[in-house]
Design an enzyme around this catalytic site. Structure first.
Site, mmCIF file in Angstrom:
data_model
loop_
_atom_site.group_PDB
_atom_site.id
_atom_site.type_symbol
_atom_site.label_atom_id
_atom_site.label_comp_id
_atom_site.label_asym_id
_atom_site.label_seq_id
_atom_site.Cartn_x
_atom_site.Cartn_y
_atom_site.Cartn_z
ATOM 1 N N SER A 142 -7.993 -2.797 -5.432
ATOM 2 C CA SER A 142 -6.683 -3.557 -5.137
ATOM 3 C C SER A 142 -6.028 -3.524 -3.834
ATOM 4 O O SER A 142 -5.581 -2.304 -3.470
ATOM 5 C CB SER A 142 -5.972 -3.653 -6.392
ATOM 6 O OG SER A 142 -5.153 -4.916 -6.301
ATOM 7 N N PRO A 143 -5.341 -4.347 -3.322
ATOM 8 C CA PRO A 143 -4.941 -4.205 -2.036
ATOM 9 C C PRO A 143 -3.311 -3.398 -2.193
ATOM 10 O O PRO A 143 -2.707 -3.620 -3.271
ATOM 11 C CB PRO A 143 -4.247 -5.516 -1.614
ATOM 12 C CG PRO A 143 -4.749 -6.494 -2.732
ATOM 13 C CD PRO A 143 -5.617 -5.857 -3.576
ATOM 14 N N TYR A 183 6.751 -12.726 -1.472
ATOM 15 C CA TYR A 183 6.518 -12.755 -0.109
ATOM 16 C C TYR A 183 6.703 -14.333 0.221
ATOM 17 O O TYR A 183 6.670 -15.258 -0.512
ATOM 18 C CB TYR A 183 5.349 -11.962 0.586
ATOM 19 C CG TYR A 183 5.372 -10.413 -0.105
ATOM 20 C CD1 TYR A 183 6.441 -9.729 0.359
ATOM 21 C CD2 TYR A 183 4.511 -9.954 -0.683
ATOM 22 C CE1 TYR A 183 6.674 -8.485 -0.132
ATOM 23 C CE2 TYR A 183 4.668 -8.771 -1.284
ATOM 24 C CZ TYR A 183 5.808 -7.863 -0.867
ATOM 25 O OH TYR A 183 6.025 -6.582 -1.296
ATOM 26 N N ARG A 215 -4.236 -14.527 -3.713
ATOM 27 C CA ARG A 215 -3.832 -13.790 -4.673
ATOM 28 C C ARG A 215 -2.280 -14.636 -5.050
ATOM 29 O O ARG A 215 -1.596 -15.198 -4.112
ATOM 30 C CB ARG A 215 -3.406 -12.341 -4.257
ATOM 31 C CG ARG A 215 -2.529 -11.814 -5.426
ATOM 32 C CD ARG A 215 -2.403 -10.158 -5.212
ATOM 33 N NE ARG A 215 -3.483 -9.389 -5.707
ATOM 34 C CZ ARG A 215 -3.240 -8.041 -6.191
ATOM 35 N NH1 ARG A 215 -2.233 -7.597 -5.999
ATOM 36 N NH2 ARG A 215 -4.358 -7.594 -6.600
ATOM 37 N N GLN A 243 -6.394 -8.353 3.112
ATOM 38 C CA GLN A 243 -5.390 -9.275 2.526
ATOM 39 C C GLN A 243 -4.433 -9.526 3.638
ATOM 40 O O GLN A 243 -3.666 -8.585 4.308
ATOM 41 C CB GLN A 243 -4.576 -8.519 1.405
ATOM 42 C CG GLN A 243 -3.823 -9.383 0.600
ATOM 43 C CD GLN A 243 -2.842 -8.757 -0.107
ATOM 44 O OE1 GLN A 243 -2.189 -7.828 0.129
ATOM 45 N NE2 GLN A 243 -2.737 -9.195 -1.420
ATOM 46 N N ARG A 265 -3.658 1.498 -9.046
ATOM 47 C CA ARG A 265 -3.311 2.964 -9.282
ATOM 48 C C ARG A 265 -4.270 3.812 -9.538
ATOM 49 O O ARG A 265 -4.217 4.985 -9.138
ATOM 50 C CB ARG A 265 -1.988 2.971 -10.372
ATOM 51 C CG ARG A 265 -0.825 2.332 -9.553
ATOM 52 C CD ARG A 265 0.304 2.183 -10.792
ATOM 53 N NE ARG A 265 -0.308 1.097 -11.586
ATOM 54 C CZ ARG A 265 0.182 0.660 -12.637
ATOM 55 N NH1 ARG A 265 1.592 1.334 -13.204
ATOM 56 N NH2 ARG A 265 -0.022 -0.328 -13.739
HETATM 57 C C1 LIG Z 1 1.272 1.672 -3.751
HETATM 58 C C2 LIG Z 1 0.875 0.317 -4.109
HETATM 59 C C3 LIG Z 1 1.021 -0.691 -3.053
HETATM 60 C C4 LIG Z 1 0.786 -2.176 -3.304
HETATM 61 N N1 LIG Z 1 0.642 -2.843 -2.421
HETATM 62 C C5 LIG Z 1 0.045 -4.092 -2.619
HETATM 63 C C6 LIG Z 1 -0.254 -4.903 -1.471
HETATM 64 O O1 LIG Z 1 -0.018 -4.605 -0.200
HETATM 65 N N2 LIG Z 1 -0.697 -6.112 -1.894
HETATM 66 C C7 LIG Z 1 -0.619 -6.691 -3.036
HETATM 67 O O2 LIG Z 1 -0.989 -7.831 -3.453
HETATM 68 N N3 LIG Z 1 -0.396 -5.693 -3.999
HETATM 69 C C8 LIG Z 1 -0.021 -4.553 -3.917
HETATM 70 N N4 LIG Z 1 0.110 -3.707 -4.866
HETATM 71 C C9 LIG Z 1 -0.148 -4.029 -6.203
HETATM 72 C C10 LIG Z 1 -1.514 -3.871 -6.490
HETATM 73 O O3 LIG Z 1 -2.482 -4.442 -5.832
HETATM 74 C C11 LIG Z 1 -1.810 -4.176 -8.120
HETATM 75 O O4 LIG Z 1 -1.910 -5.616 -8.421
HETATM 76 C C12 LIG Z 1 -0.961 -3.403 -9.092
HETATM 77 O O5 LIG Z 1 -0.616 -2.034 -8.748
HETATM 78 C C13 LIG Z 1 -1.262 -3.430 -10.435
HETATM 79 O O6 LIG Z 1 -2.505 -3.001 -10.462
HETATM 80 P P1 LIG Z 1 -2.729 -1.664 -11.495
HETATM 81 O O7 LIG Z 1 -2.352 -1.548 -12.574
HETATM 82 O O8 LIG Z 1 -4.198 -1.122 -11.130
HETATM 83 O O9 LIG Z 1 -2.028 -0.490 -10.437
HETATM 84 C C14 LIG Z 1 0.398 -2.486 -4.777
HETATM 85 C C15 LIG Z 1 0.590 -1.533 -5.566
HETATM 86 C C16 LIG Z 1 0.777 -0.054 -5.178
HETATM 87 C C17 LIG Z 1 0.870 0.875 -6.349
#
Ligand SMILES: Cc1cc2nc3c(=O)[nH]c(=O)nc-3n(C[C@H](O)[C@H](O)[C@H](O)COP(=O)(O)O)c2cc1C
Ligand SMILES: Cc1cc2nc3c(=O)[nH]c(=O)nc-3n(C[C@H](O)[C@H](O)[C@H](O)COP(=O)(O)OP(=O)(O)OC[C@H]3O[C@@H](n4cnc5c(N)ncnc54)[C@H](O)[C@@H]3O)c2cc1C
Length: 771
Positions: free
Chosen positions: A427-428, A586, A634, A505, A728
């Site tokens: 994921s981004p 955003y 997204r 992204q 994560r």
């Molecule tokens: C360190 C970090 C940075 C993130 N940056 C972005 C981002 O740049 N763009 C985005 O759409 N989501 C971002 N997210 C959200 C993740 O893409 C994801 O949607 C969210 O963490 C839930 O997934 P998970 O439970 O697997 O962590 C970020 C999450 C984390 C933990």
């Protein structure tokens, strides 16, 4: 102890007999308004596990039930002319009458006083009781009397159902689906004795009304159901024993399920301690068949606590512990029941016409989200493997000669000209580590490691289309050729050294820009060097945030051009897919949400207006992005704040993006307003991906608290999404996909040749740990 149970259903009777058995000196009365052999309903179902629990507490009751019950393992689906059967599910079915009679007899044998045909008006009618059990069912009078203390939360659900029986005997738990000109009906069918089968018919309110069933009396309702399910009934009649219903009253036989839960479960009325038990304090939808189980387990737990703590003086402490202990288990079960219930509420509009029968079966079996992919393997390995084979074949994998088909997670997936080798997406994730927007060696190693780690697709972090589009000074960008070349180096590495595809992204921070790095004071303005912000409306994000300026049409045109230029650079850098970031508050997201968009022009107001500029940006980037490469979008599918977007709005927005040519919707949620109240949990955003995929008819990415192969397999196999993005877990383990493949024993994924000896040791260690 003097105990009075108001209501002689499973809860009241079972508690009475367990307590009497525990101490014959207890004086226990059960007051029941019905006659002993007079009861509504047909059969109830519970699991083998409940039986084991009961046996430990009173073997006599368990033995008597065991003699009377019907046990079966199989679930059979009848859908669109197909019959699909899977085994290993382990249910016990027993007539409600039979169950109550067994409990009544056991109560009598132990010396519990049973008082029938007495309508208990109030707990105050039993002033000598130390303990009053309010086991008076779903419409509990006692719960209503003390509503201010118990604080019941009652939700009435939209489906209508009628609880019937039939003499046609079925040898499995059957689910029957029939379509009419107005919509779908389903029947939940299970045999519970040698001559009778429970037959519950269910349909949404609008379908029920369209057929005039709100005007039908019991007889007419039965005639309707007999005709609808005639091919399954094979000449047998449907029967009602709803003696408590007025046979002539229209619509009365069809009821809505009510989900009950209470904040407090007990109360001291000045003389006696009053405690709720069974349906009086919590209900669970029959889609998971566990209301009786909960009632019986309440009785067991309260008895267990009295056994530990002693008599009358211990009552207040015991009741506290009872609520604390039961609340957690009940909530877990209610959540599972809620998922299963919702599945049956939306099945007609979301799955029946969308999923092929094989996948429909999988979706139905996993409806509660409690039975996972690997759990299905334990129940019926042959059926699951057959399903995996079917799924793999549809994904274009030749499986006929293969010993073991790949599980759904490891099947390829194609969007336009891009085929990913498996369903796992990094994921981004913003790394806040770029200098002047240029990704460097950190990013090369970061993405390189994850590409070597087995994921099918990696998304680069939100990459900003101009310097003032950044969230923080550390955000990556793509507004100049130097950044393009730096990204190209990373993309080339990924392509050269792995089979992973690489996505980018693209985003603009809007009102959430000019803030500190993620590990500093996130979302707070910079201490120095802030740049001005833009948003849909001039509303700051938080109390200490900068106030943005409301965007003009000229701003929109300039920023659209920035997105176009960045997209062209992304194409030149070799990215396989671009994702338009319209989530998390955003800039584009600030247009989509009514909480952040309060514009009075063509870009504010109804959802079509709010989506207008994001759709313009989408169309502009689609026009310059190579035809063969896909674009994802997204969305924040829920704002988690009153007045904000909900899943229903997300469906409308997804539909608009689908019409504009989006290939896949990446279904995130929240982060739109600072005081959001999200409801977190395992796979908590997957319902959005599911709904959008199956209602809009567009592929989706599920994301959020997905962290095991089992989760990914469940989501993909059930058709709830097409890809799963994990954020994560990939921070903790760059080789998450390779490791999960090894854990489930899947050999068909290639490790980098340089790492092969690591693979052998990893697998050997896993085998040793499992042994
Ligand atoms: C360190 C970090 C940075 C993130 N940056 C972005 C981002 O740049 N763009 C985005 O759409 N989501 C971002 N997210 C959200 C993740 O893409 C994801 O949607 C969210 O963490 C839930 O997934 P998970 O439970 O697997 O962590 C970020 C999450 C984390 C933990
Ligand atoms: C269609 C349908 C299907 C179901 N299928 C299943 C299933 O498969 N498996 C399962 O586990 N559960 C099932 N249930 C739920 C199950 O019936 C209940 O969860 C279970 O009976 C709860 O037990 P209880 O003792 O708390 O309440 P109840 O069984 O409702 O018993 C309450 C008793 O209190 C009596 N009463 C009420 N008020 C008074 C009063 N003032 N004075 C005296 N007596 C009073 C009532 O007459 C009744 O006998 C189903 C329910 C429905 C509606």
């Amino acid at each position: 102890m003097r105990i009075v149970c108001i209501g002689g259903g499973p809860a009241g009777l079972y508690f009475a007999l367990l307590m009497k058995k525990l101490d014959p000196a207890h004086r226990i009365t059960v007051v029941e308004r019905n006659r002993p052999y007079d009861t509504f309903g047909w059969g109830v179902v519970f699991s083998d596990a409940t039986m084991d629990n009961m046996r430990a507490w009173d073997a006599e009751t368990a033995d008597a039930i065991e003699v009377a019950f019907n046990h079966w393992d199989d679930i059979e689906l009848h859908f669109k002319g197909r019959c699909i059967r899977s085994g290993g599910h382990g249910f016990v079915g027993i007539g409600r009458k039979k169950l109550l009679n067994i409990l009544q007899r056991r109560c009598e044998a132990l010396g519990v006083e049973l008082v029938f045909e007495t309508d208990a008006d109030s707990d105050a009618d039993y002033p000598d009781a130390d303990l009053v059990i309010a086991s008076d069912g779903i419409n509990s009078r006692i719960r209503q009397k003390y509503a201010e203390v118990f604080e019941p939360d009652i939700v009435t659900r939209p489906n209508r159902f009628i609880w019937l029986g039939t003499t046609r005997l079925f040898d499995a738990f059957n689910f029957l689906f029939e379509k009419t000109e107005h919509g779908w009906f389903q029947a939940h069918v299970y045999k519970f004795d040698d001559s009778t089968t429970t037959f519950i018919v269910e349909t949404p309110e609008d379908v029920w009304r369209a057929h005039g069933l709100d005007q039908a009396n019991v007889e007419q309702s039965i005639a309707f159901c007999e005709q609808l399910f005639a091919s399954h009934l094979q000449g047998h009649r449907l029967l009602s024993n709803a003696r408590h219903l007025d046979p002539l009253k229209r619509g009365s036989a069809w009821i809505n399920f009510q989900r009950v839960r209470c904040r407090r479960w007990h109360h001291f009325n000045g003389r006696s301690h009053v405690v709720l038990m069974g349906d009086a304090v919590h209900t669970a939808h029959f889609a998971i068949g566990s209301g009786t189980k909960l009632a019986l387990e309440d009785a067991i737990e309260l008895t267990r606590l009295f056994k530990q703590a002693g008599g009358v003086e211990a009552i207040p402490a015991v009741l506290e512990k009872y609520q604390a202990a039961r609340e957690v288990d009940v909530l877990r079960l209610q959540n599972a029941a809620w998922n299963a219930m919702e599945w049956f509420e939306v099945v007609g509009t979301r799955y029946c016409d969308q999923l092929p029968p094989e996948q429909f079966m999988y979706s139905m079996l996993t409806r509660s989200q409690r039975i996972s992919h690997e759990n299905l393997r334990l129940r019926d390995a042959t059926w699951l493997e057959g399903y995996e084979r079917w799924f793999a074949r549809r994904a274009g994998v030749a499986v006929d000669g293969a010993a073991r088909p790949p599980s759904p997670m490891f099947t390829p997936y194609t969007l336009r000209g891009m085929t990913v080798s498996n369903r796992v997406v990094v994921s981004p994730m913003a790394m806040y580590s770029a200098t002047d927007g240029v990704p460097d060696d950190f990013h090369l190693v970061h993405f390189g490691a994850r590409a070597l780690g087995g994921a099918g697709l990696l998304y680069a972090e939100m990459t900003c289309v101009s310097p003032d589009a950044r969230i923080t000074p550390g955000c990556a960008g793509l507004w100049n050729d130097g950044q393009r070349d730096a990204w190209k180096r990373i993309v080339d590495f990924v392509h050269e050294h792995s089979s992973a595809k690489m996505g980018l992204q693209l985003g603009h921070a809007g009102r959430k820009g000019s803030t500190q790095l993620g590990w500093q004071r996130a979302d707070e303005p910079l201490e120095a060097g802030n740049w001005p912000l833009l948003s849909a409306s001039a509303l700051p994000y938080g109390p200490t945030s900068q106030r943005p300026r409301e965007m003009t049409r000229a701003d929109m045109e300039r920023i659209t051009a920035d997105f176009v230029a960045a997209t062209q650079r992304a194409a030149a850098a070799g990215f396989d897919i671009v994702e338009l970031h319209c989530a998390h508050g955003y800039l584009l997201s600030s247009f989509l949400s009514p909480l952040t968009n309060q514009r009075g022009d063509d870009y504010g107001g109804p959802v079509e207006n709010r989506a207008r500029w994001p759709l313009e940006v989408f169309a502009a980037i689609r026009a310059v992005w190579p035809e063969a490469r896909p674009i994802s979008v997204r969305l924040s599918c829920h704002d988690w704040f009153p007045g904000g977007n909900t899943a229903e709005d997300a469906v409308a927005i997804a539909r608009l993006f689908k019409s504009a040519g989006a290939d896949i919707i990446d279904c995130s949620s929240g982060q739109v307003v600072a005081d959001q109240k999200p409801v977190y949990g395992r796979m908590y955003q997957t319902p959005f991906a599911d709904r959008i995929r199956n209602e809009v008819g567009i592929p989706t990415v599920a994301v959020g608290a997905i962290f095991e192969a089992d989760h990914v397999n469940m989501v993909i196999a059930a058709g709830r999404a097409d890809l799963c993005a994990l954020a994560r877990p990939h921070l903790a383990d760059p080789a998450w996909t390779l490791h999960e493949a090894a854990k489930i024993g899947f050999e068909g994924i290639a490790w980098p040749v340089q790492y092969l000896s690591g693979r052998s040791q990893y697998q050997a260690n896993l085998r040793r740990a499992q042994a």
